[in-house]
Design a protein around this motif. Structure first.
Motif, mmCIF file in Angstrom:
data_model
loop_
_atom_site.group_PDB
_atom_site.id
_atom_site.type_symbol
_atom_site.label_atom_id
_atom_site.label_comp_id
_atom_site.label_asym_id
_atom_site.label_seq_id
_atom_site.Cartn_x
_atom_site.Cartn_y
_atom_site.Cartn_z
ATOM 1 N N HIS A 1 27.436 -15.380 4.372
ATOM 2 C CA HIS A 1 28.840 -15.442 4.334
ATOM 3 C C HIS A 1 29.332 -15.344 5.903
ATOM 4 N N GLN A 2 28.958 -14.401 6.789
ATOM 5 C CA GLN A 2 28.958 -14.365 8.190
ATOM 6 C C GLN A 2 28.811 -15.674 8.933
ATOM 7 N N ARG B 1 31.229 -18.721 7.910
ATOM 8 C CA ARG B 1 32.702 -18.795 8.388
ATOM 9 C C ARG B 1 32.666 -19.736 9.720
ATOM 10 N N LYS B 2 31.334 -19.890 10.341
ATOM 11 C CA LYS B 2 31.512 -20.983 11.333
ATOM 12 C C LYS B 2 31.447 -22.258 10.928
ATOM 13 N N PRO C 1 32.948 -23.965 7.613
ATOM 14 C CA PRO C 1 33.305 -23.292 6.282
ATOM 15 C C PRO C 1 33.244 -24.563 5.314
ATOM 16 N N SER D 1 35.889 -19.487 0.365
ATOM 17 C CA SER D 1 36.592 -18.317 1.207
ATOM 18 C C SER D 1 35.836 -17.565 2.068
ATOM 19 N N TYR D 2 35.770 -17.345 3.255
ATOM 20 C CA TYR D 2 35.095 -16.304 4.188
ATOM 21 C C TYR D 2 35.958 -15.265 4.593
ATOM 22 N N LYS D 3 36.953 -14.866 4.120
ATOM 23 C CA LYS D 3 37.772 -13.778 4.696
ATOM 24 C C LYS D 3 37.592 -12.430 4.156
#
Length: 523
Positions: free
Chosen positions: A351-352, A355-356, A358, A434-436
């Motif tokens: 998940h972290q 984000r880079k 997506p 999503s990665y929010k």
């Protein structure tokens, strides 16, 4: 040999002469000769020699050597008196030598004597920090093993007690320079102590200072070498170094180099890792470290490739649903085991890093693989909901002392794990993924700053336990909470691994036995 009466007479001559005491060399020499007498003469000599030391620079060596003889006397009371007076000899060029002597005296097994040595070292530290460090590091680099060990422990415990006017920027720079020399050849325990020493220095609290420390750890970890998962010393070194690096990472001090190494070299060999400590879940330890570091990873050169390795490893712990027979029942013998602790770490890391990049799941995977992943997520989420309900029911109405039992502490942490996974899976089910969402890893304390963010893993029903749950069990608490068809790791508490012993021999580059350094006392 002078008698007690003669020693007092010569003391009177020097005391009466005050500033002209240096003219009475014979009287001082007679006091020096007192070290060859009996117990009473030695006790007087131990007090008189330092009192008039400054008046006889030409007898400095003889005076220091005479006092050293008393520091090694068989009578413990004479030794203690002689050690107590040693700081009086720490003037000018003599100070580094006195520091060297006191460092060697740290090997004493007499507690009162040992405390006197510590106090004497602190005393001369305040006179001349650089000179004292010279003596300490001289013994750390060249002294006997017991002296080296105690000198390092002295620095790790006493430096932080010294005032700022003693630990100036120049002094801290000297500590860093000398520490780098020592770190070329250290044991695991020594490495941990030196990182404690260096990370406590004020000049290294800045972003650039933290970056220096990370580079120091990376050098010790030898991230350029080929990783050997079957060598417990190689695994041990990497884990201990990484564990020291983790607290240094931040949004400005990136973990990219370590995360890259873990993705490229450690994850592919996860199942074949040899544990350096009996009873340690080495795979979970590695995944916890990766998860903690992933939050602070910067721009990665081979991001897509490493994200793919992480994704593939995640799939290994995200089973497909068992095939159903024609009558709708499970055709297999048993449901797949759901390893929540592993999945929390891997899903969080994915998940972290996701984000880079997506569009990894939508553009970098073909439709069939994405469909397969969604099926795995859905199956895991179904099992997850069952366990979350079970855990909340088990903890319903429990507060205070009831939550402090080992079983309930494990359940509380298990609830945090399952809540975290649930939040992350929901994110990945979005179209596009999503990665929010933000979660706090189950073994980490909840940060107050999270209060203003969207509630995630801390969300519970009204019947669930307080948000700030008690810490998980210690590593040696081996009770495991096993709901049907699931698996929770008993290693839910915080890391305590780094104190489990040092790096054993045969490491090369200083990560093995340091060899026999015994050289005898070199006063």
């Amino acid at each position: 040999m002078p008698t007690v009466e003669e020693l007092y007479r010569n003391y009177g001559i020097l005391a009466d002469a005050t500033e002209t005491a240096g003219q009475h060399k014979d009287a001082y020499q007679a006091i020096l000769d007192g070290v060859k007498g009996g117990a009473k003469e030695k006790r007087l000599a131990a007090q008189f020699i330092p009192k008039f030391f400054k008046h006889f620079p030409e007898l400095a060596d003889s005076a220091i050597n005479a006092q050293l003889d008393l520091c090694e006397d068989e009578d413990v009371s004479i030794r203690r008196q002689a050690i107590k007076e040693l700081p009086q000899f720490a003037t000018g060029d003599n100070l580094p030598r006195v520091a060297d002597i006191l460092t060697q005296l740290l090997q004493s097994d007499d507690s009162a004597e040992f405390n006197l040595v510590n106090n004497a070292l602190l005393s001369i530290f305040k006179m001349d920090a650089k000179g004292t460090l010279g003596g300490l590091f001289s013994q750390i680099l060249q002294g006997e093993d017991i002296v080296r060990e105690r000198a390092i422990k002295f620095l790790s415990t006493k430096l932080k007690t010294l005032p700022e006017e003693v630990l100036t920027k120049e002094v801290e720079e000297l500590i860093l320079t000398e520490s780098k020399k020592v770190l070329e050849d250290v044991t695991g325990e020594e490495f941990v102590l030196f990182m404690k020493i260096l990370s406590g220095l004020k000049s290294l609290q800045t972003v650039s200072g933290r970056q220096q420390l990370v580079e120091l750890v990376a050098e010790q970890a030898d991230l350029e070498q080929t990783f050997n998962p079957s060598d417990p010393d190689c695994v041990d070194r990497l884990l201990q170094c990484t564990r020291q690096a983790v607290p240094l990472f931040s949004k400005n001090v990136h973990s990219t180099r370590f995360v890259t190494y873990f993705c490229e070299h450690v994850l592919p060999n996860l199942s074949s890792l040899t544990t350096p400590v009996e009873g340690l879940d080495i795979q979970l330890e590695v995944l916890k470290l990766l998860a903690e570091m992933s939050s602070f990873c910067g721009d990665m050169e081979k991001l897509e490739s490493n994200l793919k390795k992480l994704f593939d490893k995640l799939l290994e712990y995200m089973p497909l649903p068992p095939e159903e027979a024609e009558n709708g029942e499970n055709a297999g013998n048993e449901e797949p085991k759901l390893q929540f602790s592993y999945v929390e770490c891997l899903l969080y890391s994915f998940h972290q890093l996701g984000r880079k990049l997506p569009d990894f799941l939508t553009s970098k995977l073909n439709a069939e693989k994405l469909k397969d992943f969604k099926i795995r997520l859905q199956y895991f989420a179904r099992g997850l909901q069952v366990y979350i309900r079970q855990l909340r029911l088990a903890l319903q109405g429990k507060t205070g002392e009831a939550l402090k039992t080992e079983e309930n502490k494990i359940k509380v942490v298990a609830l945090k794990i399952t809540n975290n996974i649930n939040v992350l899976i929901k994110d990945l089910f979005h179209i596009p993924p999503s990665y929010k969402s933000t979660v706090t890893l189950s073994w980490k304390p909840v940060q107050k700053a999270d209060a203003g963010q969207k509630r995630t893993s801390e969300d519970t029903t009204s019947s669930s336990p307080p948000k700030k749950a008690p810490a998980g069990p210690k590593r040696d608490a081996r009770q495991i909470y096993n709901p049907p068809s699931g698996k929770y790791s008993s290693n839910l508490g915080s890391f305590s691994y780094e104190q489990r012993g040092g790096f054993r021999g045969g490491r090369g580059r200083g990560w093995g036995g340091r060899g026999n350094r015994s050289r005898g006392r070199i006063y």
